[in-house]
Design an enzyme around this catalytic site. Structure first.
Site, PDB file in Angstrom:
ATOM      1  N   ASP A   8      22.113   6.402  -1.499  1.00  0.00           N
ATOM      2  CA  ASP A   8      23.847   6.392  -1.896  1.00  0.00           C
ATOM      3  C   ASP A   8      24.548   6.794  -0.614  1.00  0.00           C
ATOM      4  O   ASP A   8      23.970   6.920   0.372  1.00  0.00           O
ATOM      5  CB  ASP A   8      23.888   7.312  -3.020  1.00  0.00           C
ATOM      6  CG  ASP A   8      23.703   8.913  -2.931  1.00  0.00           C
ATOM      7  OD1 ASP A   8      23.727   9.123  -1.677  1.00  0.00           O
ATOM      8  OD2 ASP A   8      24.052   9.577  -3.769  1.00  0.00           O
ATOM      9  N   HIS A   9      26.046   7.076  -0.847  1.00  0.00           N
ATOM     10  CA  HIS A   9      26.710   7.462   0.175  1.00  0.00           C
ATOM     11  C   HIS A   9      26.307   8.612   0.778  1.00  0.00           C
ATOM     12  O   HIS A   9      26.836   9.020   2.017  1.00  0.00           O
ATOM     13  CB  HIS A   9      28.126   7.569  -0.426  1.00  0.00           C
ATOM     14  CG  HIS A   9      28.354   8.319  -1.476  1.00  0.00           C
ATOM     15  ND1 HIS A   9      27.939   7.941  -2.918  1.00  0.00           N
ATOM     16  CD2 HIS A   9      28.632   9.502  -1.575  1.00  0.00           C
ATOM     17  CE1 HIS A   9      28.055   9.041  -3.635  1.00  0.00           C
ATOM     18  NE2 HIS A   9      28.715   9.853  -2.902  1.00  0.00           N
ATOM     19  N   CYS A  66      19.350  10.289  -1.329  1.00  0.00           N
ATOM     20  CA  CYS A  66      20.922  10.697  -1.708  1.00  0.00           C
ATOM     21  C   CYS A  66      21.020  11.942  -1.276  1.00  0.00           C
ATOM     22  O   CYS A  66      20.347  12.428  -0.214  1.00  0.00           O
ATOM     23  CB  CYS A  66      20.663  10.690  -3.308  1.00  0.00           C
ATOM     24  SG  CYS A  66      20.067  11.850  -4.191  1.00  0.00           S
ATOM     25  N   GLY A  67      22.183  12.260  -1.652  1.00  0.00           N
ATOM     26  CA  GLY A  67      22.552  14.005  -1.014  1.00  0.00           C
ATOM     27  C   GLY A  67      21.470  15.011  -0.883  1.00  0.00           C
ATOM     28  O   GLY A  67      21.146  15.439   0.078  1.00  0.00           O
ATOM     29  N   THR A  68      20.734  15.141  -2.035  1.00  0.00           N
ATOM     30  CA  THR A  68      19.762  16.077  -2.191  1.00  0.00           C
ATOM     31  C   THR A  68      18.449  15.541  -2.217  1.00  0.00           C
ATOM     32  O   THR A  68      17.376  16.129  -1.937  1.00  0.00           O
ATOM     33  CB  THR A  68      19.952  17.022  -3.337  1.00  0.00           C
ATOM     34  OG1 THR A  68      19.843  16.414  -4.575  1.00  0.00           O
ATOM     35  CG2 THR A  68      21.101  17.910  -3.306  1.00  0.00           C
ATOM     36  N   HIS A  99      -3.127  12.495  -2.920  1.00  0.00           N
ATOM     37  CA  HIS A  99      -3.431  13.088  -4.029  1.00  0.00           C
ATOM     38  C   HIS A  99      -2.820  12.639  -5.408  1.00  0.00           C
ATOM     39  O   HIS A  99      -3.509  12.400  -6.465  1.00  0.00           O
ATOM     40  CB  HIS A  99      -3.343  14.505  -4.087  1.00  0.00           C
ATOM     41  CG  HIS A  99      -4.287  15.421  -3.196  1.00  0.00           C
ATOM     42  ND1 HIS A  99      -4.297  16.841  -3.276  1.00  0.00           N
ATOM     43  CD2 HIS A  99      -5.072  14.960  -2.476  1.00  0.00           C
ATOM     44  CE1 HIS A  99      -5.232  16.986  -2.272  1.00  0.00           C
ATOM     45  NE2 HIS A  99      -5.731  16.096  -1.845  1.00  0.00           N
ATOM     46  N   ASN A 100      -1.635  12.118  -5.018  1.00  0.00           N
ATOM     47  CA  ASN A 100      -0.764  11.784  -6.230  1.00  0.00           C
ATOM     48  C   ASN A 100      -0.511   9.884  -6.355  1.00  0.00           C
ATOM     49  O   ASN A 100       0.227   9.506  -7.126  1.00  0.00           O
ATOM     50  CB  ASN A 100       0.408  12.215  -6.462  1.00  0.00           C
ATOM     51  CG  ASN A 100       0.427  13.753  -6.423  1.00  0.00           C
ATOM     52  OD1 ASN A 100       0.794  14.462  -5.508  1.00  0.00           O
ATOM     53  ND2 ASN A 100      -0.165  14.439  -7.265  1.00  0.00           N
ATOM     54  N   ARG A 110      21.721  15.474   2.649  1.00  0.00           N
ATOM     55  CA  ARG A 110      22.353  16.643   3.140  1.00  0.00           C
ATOM     56  C   ARG A 110      21.424  17.867   3.156  1.00  0.00           C
ATOM     57  O   ARG A 110      21.758  19.009   3.295  1.00  0.00           O
ATOM     58  CB  ARG A 110      23.555  16.750   2.028  1.00  0.00           C
ATOM     59  CG  ARG A 110      24.385  15.805   2.070  1.00  0.00           C
ATOM     60  CD  ARG A 110      25.250  16.021   0.952  1.00  0.00           C
ATOM     61  NE  ARG A 110      26.473  14.722   0.985  1.00  0.00           N
ATOM     62  CZ  ARG A 110      27.224  14.129  -0.010  1.00  0.00           C
ATOM     63  NH1 ARG A 110      26.893  14.703  -1.302  1.00  0.00           N
ATOM     64  NH2 ARG A 110      27.727  13.298   0.154  1.00  0.00           N
ATOM     65  N   HIS A 134      -8.536  12.492  -7.845  1.00  0.00           N
ATOM     66  CA  HIS A 134      -7.257  12.275  -8.074  1.00  0.00           C
ATOM     67  C   HIS A 134      -6.966  10.967  -8.968  1.00  0.00           C
ATOM     68  O   HIS A 134      -5.768  11.088  -9.458  1.00  0.00           O
ATOM     69  CB  HIS A 134      -6.666  12.181  -6.597  1.00  0.00           C
ATOM     70  CG  HIS A 134      -7.119  13.495  -5.615  1.00  0.00           C
ATOM     71  ND1 HIS A 134      -6.500  14.744  -6.083  1.00  0.00           N
ATOM     72  CD2 HIS A 134      -7.509  13.596  -4.595  1.00  0.00           C
ATOM     73  CE1 HIS A 134      -7.022  15.480  -4.842  1.00  0.00           C
ATOM     74  NE2 HIS A 134      -7.839  14.756  -4.197  1.00  0.00           N
TER      75      HIS A 134
END
Length: 147
Positions: A8-9, A66-68, A99-100, A110, A134
């Site tokens: 995103d932005h 994205c930001g976070t 593992h996943n 950010r 796994h």
């Protein structure tokens, strides 16, 4: 290997840096589904585009930003067949794959600097699923999706 990337932005600058890191690999082809500027867009739309490429087989892996990294990872994990890992360190990125069997990496523009993000991306694309014990756990995760 084909990788689809989108942001995103709030993470366009980080996305551009990640694409530069991926250019280090001769065997990786990158598809960028946007966004390409700082005008506000909705991260679920970007997550959906990236994940569609992964679930259709057009891409082997996806990277969403994205930001976070939180919102876009939540959105990505709503797509059937996606195992998206939000990673802020190299160890988590490596284990997400080993593992996943994570097929999408999420990061925050950010939250992370360019250097650490590059190392996280390298760890993610250079690692592979170990299977074994796994596989049983990943199968259980995917069974939840069928409920």
């Amino acid at each position: 290997m084909n990788i689809t990337i989108g942001s995103d932005h709030g993470a366009v600058a980080l996305k551009d840096e990640v694409k530069m890191v991926l250019k280090e690999y001769e065997d990786i082809k990158v598809t960028d589904v946007g966004t390409f500027g700082t005008e506000s867009v909705d991260y679920p739309d970007i997550a959906e585009k990236v994940c569609a490429d992964v679930t259709s087989g057009k891409a082997d892996l996806g990277i969403v930003l994205c930001g976070t990294g939180i919102g876009i990872s939540i959105a990505a994990n709503k797509v059937k067949g996606i195992r998206c890992a939000l990673c802020n360190d190299v160890y988590s990125a490596k284990k997400a794959r080993e593992h996943n069997n994570a097929n999408v990496l999420a990061m925050g523009g950010r939250v992370l600097g360019f250097g650490p993000a590059g190392e996280i991306v390298r760890a993610f694309v250079e690692s592979s699923f170990e299977g074994g014990r796994h596989a049983r756990r990943v199968n259980k995760i995917m069974a939840i999706e069928q409920q």
